[in-house]
Design a protein around this motif. Sequence first.
Motif, PDB file in Angstrom:
ATOM      1  N   TRP A   1       1.928  38.982 -33.340  1.00  0.00           N
ATOM      2  CA  TRP A   1       2.229  39.641 -34.619  1.00  0.00           C
ATOM      3  C   TRP A   1       1.195  40.715 -34.924  1.00  0.00           C
ATOM      4  CZ3 TRP A   1       4.883  36.723 -39.120  1.00  0.00           C
ATOM      5  CH2 TRP A   1       5.974  35.991 -38.617  1.00  0.00           C
TER       6      TRP A   1
ATOM      7  N   GLY B   1      -8.153  34.739 -36.043  1.00  0.00           N
ATOM      8  CA  GLY B   1      -6.699  34.551 -35.960  1.00  0.00           C
ATOM      9  C   GLY B   1      -5.904  35.818 -36.238  1.00  0.00           C
ATOM     10  N   HIS B   2      -6.602  36.980 -36.419  1.00  0.00           N
ATOM     11  CA  HIS B   2      -5.873  38.216 -36.744  1.00  0.00           C
ATOM     12  C   HIS B   2      -6.128  39.322 -35.730  1.00  0.00           C
ATOM     13  CE1 HIS B   2      -7.425  36.840 -40.951  1.00  0.00           C
ATOM     14  NE2 HIS B   2      -6.504  36.028 -40.485  1.00  0.00           N
ATOM     15  N   GLY B   3      -6.901  39.014 -34.687  1.00  0.00           N
ATOM     16  CA  GLY B   3      -7.455  40.079 -33.862  1.00  0.00           C
ATOM     17  C   GLY B   3      -6.459  40.824 -33.002  1.00  0.00           C
ATOM     18  N   PHE B   4      -5.362  40.187 -32.626  1.00  0.00           N
ATOM     19  CA  PHE B   4      -4.433  40.876 -31.729  1.00  0.00           C
ATOM     20  C   PHE B   4      -3.864  42.112 -32.433  1.00  0.00           C
ATOM     21  CE2 PHE B   4      -0.208  41.513 -29.796  1.00  0.00           C
ATOM     22  CZ  PHE B   4      -0.601  41.717 -28.486  1.00  0.00           C
ATOM     23  N   GLY B   5      -3.356  41.912 -33.633  1.00  0.00           N
ATOM     24  CA  GLY B   5      -2.751  43.032 -34.358  1.00  0.00           C
ATOM     25  C   GLY B   5      -3.737  44.132 -34.675  1.00  0.00           C
TER      26      GLY B   5
ATOM     27  N   ASN C   1      -1.531  34.438 -28.041  1.00  0.00           N
ATOM     28  CA  ASN C   1      -1.154  34.531 -29.459  1.00  0.00           C
ATOM     29  C   ASN C   1       0.340  34.783 -29.628  1.00  0.00           C
ATOM     30  OD1 ASN C   1      -0.758  37.564 -29.534  1.00  0.00           O
ATOM     31  ND2 ASN C   1      -2.818  37.376 -28.695  1.00  0.00           N
TER      32      ASN C   1
ATOM     33  N   ALA D   1     -21.142  38.840 -17.860  1.00  0.00           N
ATOM     34  CA  ALA D   1     -22.437  39.360 -18.321  1.00  0.00           C
ATOM     35  C   ALA D   1     -23.293  38.133 -18.622  1.00  0.00           C
ATOM     36  CB  ALA D   1     -22.244  40.204 -19.566  1.00  0.00           C
TER      37      ALA D   1
ATOM     38  N   GLY E   1     -16.415  41.535 -22.470  1.00  0.00           N
ATOM     39  CA  GLY E   1     -15.251  40.820 -22.978  1.00  0.00           C
ATOM     40  C   GLY E   1     -13.987  41.639 -22.848  1.00  0.00           C
TER      41      GLY E   1
ATOM     42  N   GLU F   1     -15.456  41.452 -17.681  1.00  0.00           N
ATOM     43  CA  GLU F   1     -14.652  40.289 -18.081  1.00  0.00           C
ATOM     44  C   GLU F   1     -14.968  39.163 -17.098  1.00  0.00           C
ATOM     45  OE1 GLU F   1     -12.582  38.938 -20.471  1.00  0.00           O
ATOM     46  OE2 GLU F   1     -12.680  37.288 -19.034  1.00  0.00           O
ATOM     47  N   LYS F   2     -15.378  38.015 -17.624  1.00  0.00           N
ATOM     48  CA  LYS F   2     -15.794  36.917 -16.745  1.00  0.00           C
ATOM     49  C   LYS F   2     -14.621  36.297 -15.979  1.00  0.00           C
ATOM     50  CE  LYS F   2     -15.658  33.443 -20.418  1.00  0.00           C
ATOM     51  NZ  LYS F   2     -14.394  32.818 -20.050  1.00  0.00           N
TER      52      LYS F   2
ATOM     53  N   GLN G   1      -7.813  34.330 -25.789  1.00  0.00           N
ATOM     54  CA  GLN G   1      -6.955  34.453 -26.983  1.00  0.00           C
ATOM     55  C   GLN G   1      -5.914  35.570 -26.887  1.00  0.00           C
ATOM     56  OE1 GLN G   1      -9.273  33.933 -30.896  1.00  0.00           O
ATOM     57  NE2 GLN G   1     -10.867  34.384 -29.412  1.00  0.00           N
ATOM     58  N   SER G   2      -6.291  36.665 -26.216  1.00  0.00           N
ATOM     59  CA  SER G   2      -5.467  37.870 -26.321  1.00  0.00           C
ATOM     60  C   SER G   2      -4.140  37.818 -25.573  1.00  0.00           C
ATOM     61  CB  SER G   2      -6.287  39.101 -25.903  1.00  0.00           C
ATOM     62  OG  SER G   2      -7.337  39.278 -26.838  1.00  0.00           O
TER      63      SER G   2
ATOM     64  N   VAL H   1      -8.512  41.804 -26.460  1.00  0.00           N
ATOM     65  CA  VAL H   1      -7.963  42.997 -27.125  1.00  0.00           C
ATOM     66  C   VAL H   1      -9.061  43.862 -27.746  1.00  0.00           C
ATOM     67  CG1 VAL H   1      -7.502  41.804 -29.340  1.00  0.00           C
ATOM     68  CG2 VAL H   1      -6.096  43.759 -28.675  1.00  0.00           C
ATOM     69  N   VAL H   2     -10.117  43.236 -28.259  1.00  0.00           N
ATOM     70  CA  VAL H   2     -11.151  44.004 -28.960  1.00  0.00           C
ATOM     71  C   VAL H   2     -11.989  44.805 -27.957  1.00  0.00           C
ATOM     72  CG1 VAL H   2     -13.167  43.848 -30.465  1.00  0.00           C
ATOM     73  CG2 VAL H   2     -11.187  42.355 -30.870  1.00  0.00           C
TER      74      VAL H   2
HETATM   75  C1  LIG Z   1      -2.147  30.499 -30.723  1.00  0.00           C
HETATM   76  C2  LIG Z   1      -2.698  31.776 -31.274  1.00  0.00           C
HETATM   77  C3  LIG Z   1      -1.894  32.598 -32.077  1.00  0.00           C
HETATM   78  C4  LIG Z   1      -2.383  33.798 -32.589  1.00  0.00           C
HETATM   79  N1  LIG Z   1      -1.519  34.662 -33.206  1.00  0.00           N
HETATM   80  C5  LIG Z   1      -1.947  35.904 -33.560  1.00  0.00           C
HETATM   81  C6  LIG Z   1      -1.039  36.871 -34.045  1.00  0.00           C
HETATM   82  O1  LIG Z   1       0.182  36.663 -34.101  1.00  0.00           O
HETATM   83  N2  LIG Z   1      -1.533  38.075 -34.455  1.00  0.00           N
HETATM   84  C7  LIG Z   1      -2.854  38.375 -34.380  1.00  0.00           C
HETATM   85  O2  LIG Z   1      -3.255  39.459 -34.793  1.00  0.00           O
HETATM   86  N3  LIG Z   1      -3.733  37.495 -33.845  1.00  0.00           N
HETATM   87  C8  LIG Z   1      -3.322  36.270 -33.428  1.00  0.00           C
HETATM   88  N4  LIG Z   1      -4.192  35.374 -32.866  1.00  0.00           N
HETATM   89  C9  LIG Z   1      -5.612  35.738 -32.783  1.00  0.00           C
HETATM   90  C10 LIG Z   1      -5.883  36.731 -31.693  1.00  0.00           C
HETATM   91  O3  LIG Z   1      -5.295  36.324 -30.476  1.00  0.00           O
HETATM   92  C11 LIG Z   1      -7.398  36.874 -31.544  1.00  0.00           C
HETATM   93  O4  LIG Z   1      -7.992  37.142 -32.810  1.00  0.00           O
HETATM   94  C12 LIG Z   1      -7.760  38.016 -30.598  1.00  0.00           C
HETATM   95  O5  LIG Z   1      -7.041  37.925 -29.399  1.00  0.00           O
HETATM   96  C13 LIG Z   1      -9.255  37.979 -30.332  1.00  0.00           C
HETATM   97  O6  LIG Z   1      -9.546  38.974 -29.390  1.00  0.00           O
HETATM   98  P1  LIG Z   1     -10.988  39.082 -28.774  1.00  0.00           P
HETATM   99  O7  LIG Z   1     -10.964  40.253 -27.871  1.00  0.00           O
HETATM  100  O8  LIG Z   1     -11.989  39.050 -29.876  1.00  0.00           O
HETATM  101  O9  LIG Z   1     -11.226  37.713 -27.979  1.00  0.00           O
HETATM  102  P2  LIG Z   1     -10.527  37.152 -26.620  1.00  0.00           P
HETATM  103  O10 LIG Z   1      -9.136  37.601 -26.462  1.00  0.00           O
HETATM  104  O11 LIG Z   1     -10.773  35.684 -26.634  1.00  0.00           O
HETATM  105  O12 LIG Z   1     -11.376  37.844 -25.506  1.00  0.00           O
HETATM  106  C14 LIG Z   1     -12.730  37.606 -25.285  1.00  0.00           C
HETATM  107  C15 LIG Z   1     -12.969  37.770 -23.795  1.00  0.00           C
HETATM  108  O13 LIG Z   1     -14.372  37.827 -23.534  1.00  0.00           O
HETATM  109  C16 LIG Z   1     -14.606  37.242 -22.283  1.00  0.00           C
HETATM  110  N5  LIG Z   1     -16.044  36.921 -22.233  1.00  0.00           N
HETATM  111  C17 LIG Z   1     -16.733  36.121 -23.071  1.00  0.00           C
HETATM  112  N6  LIG Z   1     -18.043  36.118 -22.747  1.00  0.00           N
HETATM  113  C18 LIG Z   1     -18.185  36.932 -21.680  1.00  0.00           C
HETATM  114  C19 LIG Z   1     -19.282  37.333 -20.905  1.00  0.00           C
HETATM  115  N7  LIG Z   1     -20.531  36.894 -21.165  1.00  0.00           N
HETATM  116  N8  LIG Z   1     -19.064  38.169 -19.870  1.00  0.00           N
HETATM  117  C20 LIG Z   1     -17.824  38.638 -19.596  1.00  0.00           C
HETATM  118  N9  LIG Z   1     -16.733  38.286 -20.325  1.00  0.00           N
HETATM  119  C21 LIG Z   1     -16.919  37.447 -21.345  1.00  0.00           C
HETATM  120  C22 LIG Z   1     -13.681  36.044 -22.268  1.00  0.00           C
HETATM  121  O14 LIG Z   1     -13.418  35.602 -20.976  1.00  0.00           O
HETATM  122  C23 LIG Z   1     -12.441  36.605 -22.983  1.00  0.00           C
HETATM  123  O15 LIG Z   1     -11.480  37.068 -22.066  1.00  0.00           O
HETATM  124  C24 LIG Z   1      -3.737  34.164 -32.346  1.00  0.00           C
HETATM  125  C25 LIG Z   1      -4.543  33.362 -31.550  1.00  0.00           C
HETATM  126  C26 LIG Z   1      -4.023  32.192 -30.988  1.00  0.00           C
HETATM  127  C27 LIG Z   1      -4.898  31.370 -30.060  1.00  0.00           C
END
Ligand SMILES: Cc1cc2nc3c(=O)[nH]c(=O)nc-3n(C[C@H](O)[C@H](O)[C@H](O)COP(=O)(O)OP(=O)(O)OC[C@H]3O[C@@H](n4cnc5c(N)ncnc54)[C@H](O)[C@@H]3O)c2cc1C
Length: 441
Positions: free
Chosen positions: A62, A396-400, A59, A185, A24, A47-48, A55-56, A27-28
Motif C-alpha cells: 500500500w 509499518g509505513h516505509g514501503f509507500g 509488505n 557492512a 541496506g 545489502e547483506k 520488509q520491503s 526500499v529506503v
Molecule cells: C507484513 C508487512 C506489511 C506491511 N505493509 C506495508 C504497506 O502496505 N505499506 C507500507 O508503506 N509499508 C508496509 N510495511 C512496512 C514496510 O515494508 C517497511 O516500513 C519498509 O519496507 C522498510 O524499509 P527499509 O528499507 O527501512 O527496511 P528493509 O526493507 O527491512 O531493508 C533493510 C535492509 O538492510 C539490510 N541490512 C541490514 N543491516 C545491514 C548491514 N549491516 N549491511 C548490509 N545490509 C544490511 C537488510 O538485509 C535489509 O534487506 C509492511 C511491513 C510488513 C512486514
Amino acid sequence: MPAPLMHIDSSPSLPREADVVVIGGGVVGVFTAYYLARRGVSVALLEKGRVAAEQSSRNWGWCRQQNRDARELPMATKSLDLWEKVAQETGEDTGFRRCGLLYLSQNDDELAGWAKWRDFARTVGVTTHMLSAEEATERGKATGRKWKGGVFSPTDGTADPSKAVPVAARGIMAAGGTVHQYCAARGIELSAGRVSGVVTEAGTIRTTTVVMAGGAWASSFCNQLGIRFPQAAVRQSILAVAPGANGLPDALHTARVSLTRRGNGGYALAISGRARVDPTPQQLRFSREFVPMFARRWRSLAPGAFEGWRQGHESLRKWVLDDVTPMERNRILDPKPDMRQIRLTYQRACELLPELQRTAISHAWAGYVDSTPDGIPAVGEIEGIPGFILAAGFSGHGFGIGPGAGHMIADIITGSEPIVDPRPYRPERLKTAAWGKVAEF
Ligand SMILES: Cc1cc2nc3c(=O)[nH]c(=O)nc-3n(C[C@H](O)[C@H](O)[C@H](O)COP(=O)(O)OP(=O)(O)OC[C@H]3O[C@@H](n4cnc5c(N)ncnc54)[C@H](O)[C@@H]3O)c2cc1C
C-alpha cells in the motif's frame, strides 16, 4: 513459502571509494542510492542478503496518504508522484497503480475517526471521500453485505512488493551507481571524529558519507558506534492466494481482514496491525520508551516466542570488524509466520469475500516491522558523527513513503532544497519522551 521476490544481479566489483555508501537494500536504501546515482553522485549500495528480501518484499504494497499522521503526510503525497515516475525513468514496471484504497466499516467510532482525518486532509489539499452506507455497500458489493460507511482515497495506490524495489535497484546501476548483494557492512571507520570509511565483509570502501538504512538491524548497528537508537520490531504474518478470484476490489481494509491485489493477479491477505511481540535484549533495553506505543496498540499485539532472540537482529552484543558479524550469520531475516493467524486470516477473508473460496493459499510469510517509539521514521545525520545518516524506524509505513524518504536523503546529501521538510524526522527527537505523540495510524 516466503514472499515472492524478483532476482537481480549485483555489480561486478566493490569500489575502493565512493562519495556515498548506503547500507541496506530495502526500499529506503535503494531509493536513496537511486536518487543519488541519478544526480551523478558516486554511490555504492550494500545489502547483506538480497535486495528487498526483508520488509520491503514482505509488505502489502500500500502506498497511502489515507490516515497518515500529519508529520508523515507530505512525504506520502510526494512519494505517490515519485512512484509514478519510477516506471518512466527506469522503463520497467514496479506494479504501481493509483487504484485507490477502499475502507469499509460497521463501526461508528471508526467512521468518525476517518471523517476527522478527512477534515484534516482537506486542509492540506489531500482528497479522500467518506462513503455513505449506500455508497459503501455498492463499492463493497463483492462482500455481499450492507456496510454502515467507509472511505475511498482515489489518489492512493499500490505497488508490487515482489519487484518494485529490485526494479529501482537496477535503476541505480543504470545511472552509474553500484549494488552489492551478499555484502554486509560490518562497521564504520572514523577519522578525527567523522566518517572516513565503511568496512564490509569484502573490503573497505573509503567515503565521507554513510546512510544506515538497515531496517530492523539499524539499532544494533548504531550501538557499535555508541549511538542510542530506540527501535523495536514486531512480527506480522501475511499470506497470498493464487490468481482465480474475480470482481474483488484492488485494495480493501476492514477491521477483520484486509486484501490487496498482487501483480500476478492473486491477492495478499492480512489482519491489519495484528502482530506478535518476540522479546529480545534490545526490546528490554528500550521497553520504557515503547510503553506509549504498545499501550496504544495493545489490542492488536500478542506475546510471541524466542524467534526474535534467535534471529540476532536485536542483539546488544558488540562485534569486531575483522570477523564474521551477526549480519553475515543471518543474511535474510525470515521469521516463522504465525500459522494460526494465517488460517484465521484466510478463513475471515473467505467469509468476507466468498469469491476467494475459489483460490488456495500459495504463500505464507512473516516480517519484522521495525518501529520508533512515536511511529515516525528516524532520518537525519547523527549529532556528533558528521557523515553518518540514519534512515530507519519506518514503523509499518516505509514501503509507500520509501521514494520520498530516499529523495529527501539525497537532497540533504547534495545540499538541494529538500522535497519535504526533514525536521519531523530528526533522530534527536527520540531523546525526549514520546508520551502523547504516537502516530495515530
Ligand atoms: C507484513 C508487512 C506489511 C506491511 N505493509 C506495508 C504497506 O502496505 N505499506 C507500507 O508503506 N509499508 C508496509 N510495511 C512496512 C514496510 O515494508 C517497511 O516500513 C519498509 O519496507 C522498510 O524499509 P527499509 O528499507 O527501512 O527496511 P528493509 O526493507 O527491512 O531493508 C533493510 C535492509 O538492510 C539490510 N541490512 C541490514 N543491516 C545491514 C548491514 N549491516 N549491511 C548490509 N545490509 C544490511 C537488510 O538485509 C535489509 O534487506 C509492511 C511491513 C510488513 C512486514
